[in-house]
Design a protein around this motif. Structure first.
Motif, short mmCIF file in Angstrom:
data_model
loop_
_atom_site.label_atom_id
_atom_site.label_comp_id
_atom_site.label_asym_id
_atom_site.label_seq_id
_atom_site.Cartn_x
_atom_site.Cartn_y
_atom_site.Cartn_z
N LEU A 34 0.85 -1.19 0.00
CA LEU A 34 0.00 0.00 0.00
C LEU A 34 0.88 1.24 0.00
CD1 LEU A 34 -2.71 1.53 0.36
CD2 LEU A 34 -2.40 1.26 2.83
N VAL A 35 0.69 2.10 -1.01
CA VAL A 35 1.43 3.35 -1.10
C VAL A 35 0.52 4.46 -0.58
CG1 VAL A 35 2.77 4.89 -2.59
CG2 VAL A 35 2.64 2.44 -3.12
N TRP A 36 0.57 4.65 0.71
CA TRP A 36 -0.23 5.72 1.34
C TRP A 36 0.26 5.95 2.75
CZ3 TRP A 36 -3.24 7.20 5.41
CH2 TRP A 36 -4.05 8.33 5.21
N SER A 37 0.73 7.15 3.03
CA SER A 37 1.18 7.50 4.37
C SER A 37 0.57 8.83 4.80
CB SER A 37 2.71 7.59 4.42
OG SER A 37 3.29 6.32 4.16
N GLY A 38 -0.65 9.04 4.37
CA GLY A 38 -1.34 10.27 4.75
C GLY A 38 -1.53 11.18 3.55
N PRO A 39 -2.51 12.09 3.64
CA PRO A 39 -2.85 12.96 2.51
C PRO A 39 -1.73 13.92 2.12
CG PRO A 39 -4.02 13.61 4.51
CD PRO A 39 -3.39 12.31 4.79
N GLU A 40 -0.78 14.17 3.04
CA GLU A 40 0.30 15.10 2.73
C GLU A 40 1.53 14.40 2.18
OE1 GLU A 40 -0.40 18.25 2.92
OE2 GLU A 40 -2.37 17.77 3.76
N ALA A 41 1.52 13.06 2.14
CA ALA A 41 2.69 12.31 1.70
C ALA A 41 2.45 11.76 0.28
CB ALA A 41 2.98 11.17 2.66
N ASN A 42 3.48 11.12 -0.27
CA ASN A 42 3.36 10.54 -1.60
C ASN A 42 2.33 9.41 -1.61
OD1 ASN A 42 4.16 9.84 -4.38
ND2 ASN A 42 5.02 8.01 -3.41
N THR A 43 1.48 9.40 -2.60
CA THR A 43 0.47 8.34 -2.73
C THR A 43 0.57 7.64 -4.08
OG1 THR A 43 -1.16 9.95 -3.56
CG2 THR A 43 -1.15 9.51 -1.19
N ASP A 44 1.67 7.88 -4.80
CA ASP A 44 1.82 7.33 -6.15
C ASP A 44 2.88 6.24 -6.19
OD1 ASP A 44 -0.04 9.19 -7.01
OD2 ASP A 44 1.49 10.69 -7.50
N PHE A 45 2.70 5.28 -7.13
CA PHE A 45 3.66 4.21 -7.32
C PHE A 45 4.74 4.73 -8.27
CE2 PHE A 45 4.70 0.06 -9.59
CZ PHE A 45 5.57 -0.35 -8.60
N THR A 46 5.94 5.00 -7.71
CA THR A 46 7.05 5.56 -8.46
C THR A 46 8.20 4.55 -8.50
OG1 THR A 46 8.06 6.54 -6.51
CG2 THR A 46 6.40 7.87 -7.68
N GLU A 47 9.25 4.90 -9.26
CA GLU A 47 10.40 4.02 -9.35
C GLU A 47 11.09 3.88 -8.00
OE1 GLU A 47 14.41 3.43 -12.09
OE2 GLU A 47 12.84 4.85 -12.67
N VAL A 80 9.64 4.08 -5.06
CA VAL A 80 8.77 3.21 -4.26
C VAL A 80 8.97 1.76 -4.68
CG1 VAL A 80 6.37 2.59 -3.76
CG2 VAL A 80 7.06 5.00 -3.80
N TYR A 81 9.09 1.51 -5.98
CA TYR A 81 9.28 0.15 -6.49
C TYR A 81 10.54 -0.49 -5.90
CZ TYR A 81 10.43 -3.62 -9.75
OH TYR A 81 10.77 -4.83 -10.30
N GLU A 82 11.64 0.27 -5.83
CA GLU A 82 12.89 -0.27 -5.29
C GLU A 82 12.72 -0.67 -3.81
OE1 GLU A 82 15.90 2.62 -5.94
OE2 GLU A 82 15.90 2.38 -8.13
N ILE A 83 12.01 0.15 -3.04
CA ILE A 83 11.79 -0.17 -1.63
C ILE A 83 10.88 -1.40 -1.49
CG2 ILE A 83 10.81 0.67 0.55
CD1 ILE A 83 11.57 3.50 -0.36
N ILE A 84 9.88 -1.50 -2.35
CA ILE A 84 8.95 -2.64 -2.32
C ILE A 84 9.70 -3.95 -2.58
CG2 ILE A 84 7.15 -3.76 -3.71
CD1 ILE A 84 5.69 -1.08 -3.77
N THR A 85 10.60 -3.96 -3.56
CA THR A 85 11.35 -5.19 -3.85
C THR A 85 12.25 -5.58 -2.68
OG1 THR A 85 13.09 -3.92 -4.98
CG2 THR A 85 11.29 -4.79 -6.34
N GLU A 86 12.83 -4.58 -2.01
CA GLU A 86 13.66 -4.85 -0.84
C GLU A 86 12.84 -5.43 0.31
OE1 GLU A 86 15.47 -1.15 0.06
OE2 GLU A 86 16.79 -1.16 -1.70
N GLU A 87 11.65 -4.88 0.54
CA GLU A 87 10.79 -5.37 1.62
C GLU A 87 10.29 -6.79 1.34
OE1 GLU A 87 9.04 -1.10 3.28
OE2 GLU A 87 7.69 -2.51 2.31
N ALA A 88 9.98 -7.08 0.07
CA ALA A 88 9.54 -8.43 -0.30
C ALA A 88 10.64 -9.45 -0.06
CB ALA A 88 9.10 -8.44 -1.75
N GLU A 89 11.88 -9.09 -0.42
CA GLU A 89 13.01 -10.00 -0.22
C GLU A 89 13.25 -10.22 1.28
OE1 GLU A 89 17.77 -10.40 -1.40
OE2 GLU A 89 16.60 -8.63 -2.00
N ALA A 90 13.15 -9.15 2.07
CA ALA A 90 13.37 -9.28 3.51
C ALA A 90 12.31 -10.16 4.16
CB ALA A 90 13.36 -7.88 4.16
N ALA A 91 11.10 -10.15 3.61
CA ALA A 91 10.01 -10.94 4.17
C ALA A 91 9.94 -12.33 3.57
CB ALA A 91 8.67 -10.22 3.96
#
Length: 633
Positions: free
Chosen positions: A561-574, A576-587
C-alpha cells in the motif's frame, strides 16, 4: 435502501449487518442509533498527552510504566494507539445508568470529537437505555481492540444494564468467548425495601479475546486455606481434608446405594448428583474396611447397589471400628466416628499449589478442573461495596463523595486470575483508582511487575477534576503509605500523570488512518472473487513497520500500500518500487508484487497494480476533486 449508489458507499460491516437483519440469520442486537455507534470509534481523534509532574508520584521504574490519564476515555483510548493489541486485561467499572452518573451529548452521534460534555442522563429519561448503549458500544469496540489475543475483559455491572451489556459483548466478542458471569455479594445482609426484593449482588462479565488462548491462573494459597488440612489417621500421604464423594452432575450408572460397614445403612449420592468415582474403585475402597462387597439389585429403581456380601452384623461393624483406630484409613471413610456418610480424602500434596476458582468459592473443590461458567462469590471471598468505601475513606479521608466503591479484595482476585506477573492492566473508568491500588499491592506482596493504565475524566464542569483530587491522590498515598488514618504502609511503585490536550496528536492520527486504509485495502483484496485470500503481516524487520508491505496472499505474494497520509506521496514511483522489492526480499516473498496506490507512474511486468478508489482516498483526507491528475514523469 434501494439506491445502488448509496449502497456502494456503505462500509462492509454495515452491509453485512443489513443482510443479517433482512435474512434473520442468528440473534441480532438492535437499538436506535446502533449503526452510527459502530462507526464512532473510527472517527475519534487522538489527542496530545501532556505530563504533569506535580501529580505524578513514586520511583522512576513505576513512572516509566504506569500511567494515569485525565480526559475522556474514548479519546484517551484512541490516543493510546501504540498500546493497541498489547493489553493483558481490561478491568473496569463503568456507569451503571442509575441516573445522573453519565453524560450524553446527541452531537456525538455524528461527531465524537465534539467538546460539549452533554447533559447527565436522568433515571426518568425515556431514552436512558438507548443513550447508555450508544455511549458504551464504541468504548467496548475500542477496549476489544486494545487486548492481546490472550487478553481478557472483566467489566462490572448491576441488574439495570446487565442484559444489554451482555448482548453487546456477545456481539462484539462472540458468545463462544464468554469466560464467566461472576455473581459477587456486594452486601452481607439485605435491608428492608418496600419496593420488593433487595439486590444484594452485582455482576462481572468476563470475556476473552480468544477463549482458546486464555489462561485462568490459580489463586495464591494462604495459611487459612491450608488450616483445613490435617492427618488424624497418620496417613503416609500427608495432610488431607474431607472430600466429597458426590458429584454435582447426575449419571444413571453412578446413582446407586452404598452400604456402610459401620451401621449397615444405605447411602445415596447427595442432592441430584451421583458418585464421582468408578464403581469398581469404590468397591475396592469399601472392602479395605475388612468386609467383602458385591453388586445387588435392591428394587429401589436404581442400578445395582454396592452392599455387604454377608448380612450386616456386629462382627462386620467390629472389623470396621478396629480399622478406624489403626493408621491410614481407606480413601473412602465414614467420619471420625464411623457414623456418617461416605466421603473421600483430598490430599494437600496432590492438589495444585494454587487455589483454583471453581463454581462456588465458599465450598471449593480443589481437585476438579477449572470451569468458571456462572460463578458466585460471597462477600468473604470478594469483599463488599461498604468495604470499598471504607478502604477509600481510610486512605484519603472523608468527603470523597463515593458511596459505591469496588472492594480491593475483588480487584485483587480478578487481576490474579487473568493478568500474568509482568502483564498490563487497563481501566478506562478508573474512578477512585482501586485497580491501580490492586496492581501496586500485588507487586508489593508477590514480587510481580504488573503495570497499569488508568483513565479518568472526573467532572471538570463542576470544578471536580477528581482524576487529580481523588484518583491520583489515592494512588500516591498507597505508594508512600501516607494514609489519612495513619495506618498505611509504603508499598512502592510509581506512576506518571498525563492530561489530554485539545490539540490532535498528528503522528498517532496518521498511524490510525494508515491502519484503517490497510484494513480497507485488505478487505477489498480478499473479497474480490478472482484474487486469492490475503493474510495480514504483523511481524516486521527489527520491530520496525514496513513502509509499504501490509499483507501476503496464499501464493506468498506481497500486497503493498502506497499511502502515508494525505500530505505524503500516494503514487507508485520508481523509488517506491525499489523499496517494495527490498521489503519483499526481507520478508521471504516471491517477486510478484500487488501494489495499491493513487496513480501508477512506472510500468514493470512483475507488478499487479490496483488503483485506490477515489471514494476511499476522499474518506481519508485526500481531496481528489481539487487535485491535479496530470502525471509528471
Amino acid at each position: 435502501m434501494d439506491d445502488i449508489t448509496n449502497l456502494e458507499s456503505l462500509p462492509v460491516e454495515q452491509l453485512i449487518e443489513m443482510i443479517r437483519a433482512k435474512t434473520g440469520a442468528g440473534v441480532n442486537l438492535s437499538f436506535p442509533g446502533k449503526i452510527l455507534a459502530r462507526q464512532i470509534g473510527r472517527r475519534v481523534r487522538p489527542r496530545n498527552q501532556r505530563t504533569i509532574p506535580s501529580h505524578s508520584a513514586g520511583d522512576e521504574h513505576g513512572r516509566s510504566r504506569n500511567f494515569l490519564i485525565e480526559g475522556d476515555n474514548l479519546q484517551a483510548l484512541a490516543s493510546l494507539y501504540r498500546e493497541r493489541g498489547q493489553i493483558d486485561m481490561i478491568l473496569t467499572d463503568p456507569p451503571y445508568n442509575t441516573g445522573d452518573d453519565f453524560r450524553y451529548n446527541d452531537k456525538w452521534d455524528t461527531d465524537p470529537n465534539d467538546p460539549d460534555m452533554g447533559e447527565f442522563v436522568g433515571s426518568d429519561d425515556p431514552a436512558k437505555h438507548t443513550k447508555w448503549m450508544k455511549f458504551m458500544y464504541p468504548r467496548l469496540q475500542m477496549m476489544r481492540a486494545m487486548l492481546k489475543p490472550t487478553g481478557v475483559l472483566a467489566i462490572c455491572i448491576d441488574s439495570r444494564e446487565l442484559f444489554h451489556l451482555g448482548q453487546m459483548l456477545d456481539e462484539l466478542f462472540g458468545e463462544e468467548n464468554r469466560l464467566a458471569i461472576i455473581n459477587w455479594q456486594k452486601t452481607a445482609a439485605p435491608r428492608s425495601d418496600k419496593d420488593g426484593i433487595t439486590a444484594t449482588t452485582e455482576y462481572i462479565l468476563v470475556y476473552a479475546r480468544d477463549y482458546s488462548r486464555v489462561k485462568t491462573s490459580s489463586l495464591e494459597r494462604t495459611e487459612a486455606d491450608n488450616r483445613r488440612y490435617g492427618n488424624p489417621d497418620s496417613d503416609s500421604g500427608g495432610l488431607w481434608r474431607e472430600g466429597n464423594l458426590s458429584a454435582r452432575t447426575w449419571s444413571e450408572n453412578s446413582d446407586y446405594a452404598i452400604q456402610s460397614p459401620f451401621t449397615g445403612e444405605l447411602h445415596y449420592p447427595a442432592g441430584e448428583g451421583s458418585w464421582r468415582h468408578p464403581k469398581i474403585n469404590i468397591k475396592k475402597w469399601l472392602e479395605q474396611w475388612g468386609s467383602s462387597y458385591y453388586e445387588k439389585d435392591i428394587a429401589d429403581g436404581k442400578v445395582k447397589a454396592l452392599v455387604l456380601r454377608d448380612k450386616f452384623s456386629s462382627d462386620i461393624a467390629k472389623r470396621a471400628f478396629k480399622k478406624l483406630i489403626e493408621p491410614e484409613w481407606p480413601f473412602i471413610w465414614f467420619g471420625r466416628d464411623g457414623m456418617g456418610r461416605p466421603r473421600t480424602k483430598t490430599y494437600l500434596e496432590r492438589i495444585k499449589k494454587g487455589k483454583v476458582p471453581v463454581t462456588y468459592w465458599a465450598d471449593e473443590e480443589l481437585d476438579v478442573p477449572v470451569e468458571l461458567g456462572s460463578t458466585s462469590w460471597d462477600f468473604e471471598e470478594s469483599g463488599r461495596s461498604s468495604d470499598g468505601s471504607s478502604e477509600l475513606t481510610s486512605i484519603v479521608g472523608k468527603g470523597h463523595g463515593f458511596t459505591t466503591v469496588k472492594p480491593l479484595k475483588l480487584m485483587l482476585k480478578l487481576i490474579q486470575l487473568w493478568t500474568p506477573a509482568h502483564g498490563t492492566v487497563l481501566d478506562p473508568f478508573a474512578g477512585s483508582g482501586t485497580t491501580g491500588h490492586a496492581v501496586l499491592a500485588l507487586n508489593h506482596l508477590s514480587g510481580s511487575d504488573r503495570r497499569f493504565i488508568l483513565i479518568e475524566q472526573g467532572r471538570p464542569e463542576r470544578g471536580d477534576t477528581y482524576a487529580r483530587a481523588l484518583t491520583a491522590d489515592r494512588v500516591k498515598r498507597v505508594i508512600d503509605g501516607n494514609w489519612y488514618n495513619g495506618k498505611g504502609q509504603a508499598i512502592g511503585g510509581g506512576f506518571t500523570f498525563k492530561t489530554l490536550e485539545k490539540k490532535v496528536d498528528a503522528n498517532t492520527l496518521l498511524l490510525m488512518e494508515r491502519d484503517e486504509m490497510v484494513d480497507t485495502v485488505i478487505a477489498s483484496h480478499s473479497s474480490t472473487s478472482n484474487r486469492r485470500s490475503a493474510t495480514l503481516i504483523t511481524v516486521s524487520n527489527e520491530n520496525q513497520p514496513y513502509s509499504y508491505l501490509v499483507a501476503k496472499n496464499a501464493s506468498n505474494e506481497g500486497i503493498f500500500l502506497v499511502w502515508s497520509g494525505p500530505e505524503a506521496n500516494t503514487d507508485f514511483t520508481e523509488e517506491v518500487y525499489e523499496i517494495i522489492t527490498e521489503e519483499a526480499e526481507a520478508a521471504g516473498l516471491t517477486n510478484v508484487y500487488h501494489v495499491y496506490s493513487r496513480r501508477n507512474l512506472i510500468v514493470t511486468d512483475d507488478v499487479v497494480w490496483y488503483q485506490i478508489p477515489d471514494r476511499i482516498l476522499s474518506d481519508f483526507g485526500l481531496d481528489i476533486r481539487t487535485e491535479s491528475f496530470i502525471e509528471e514523469i
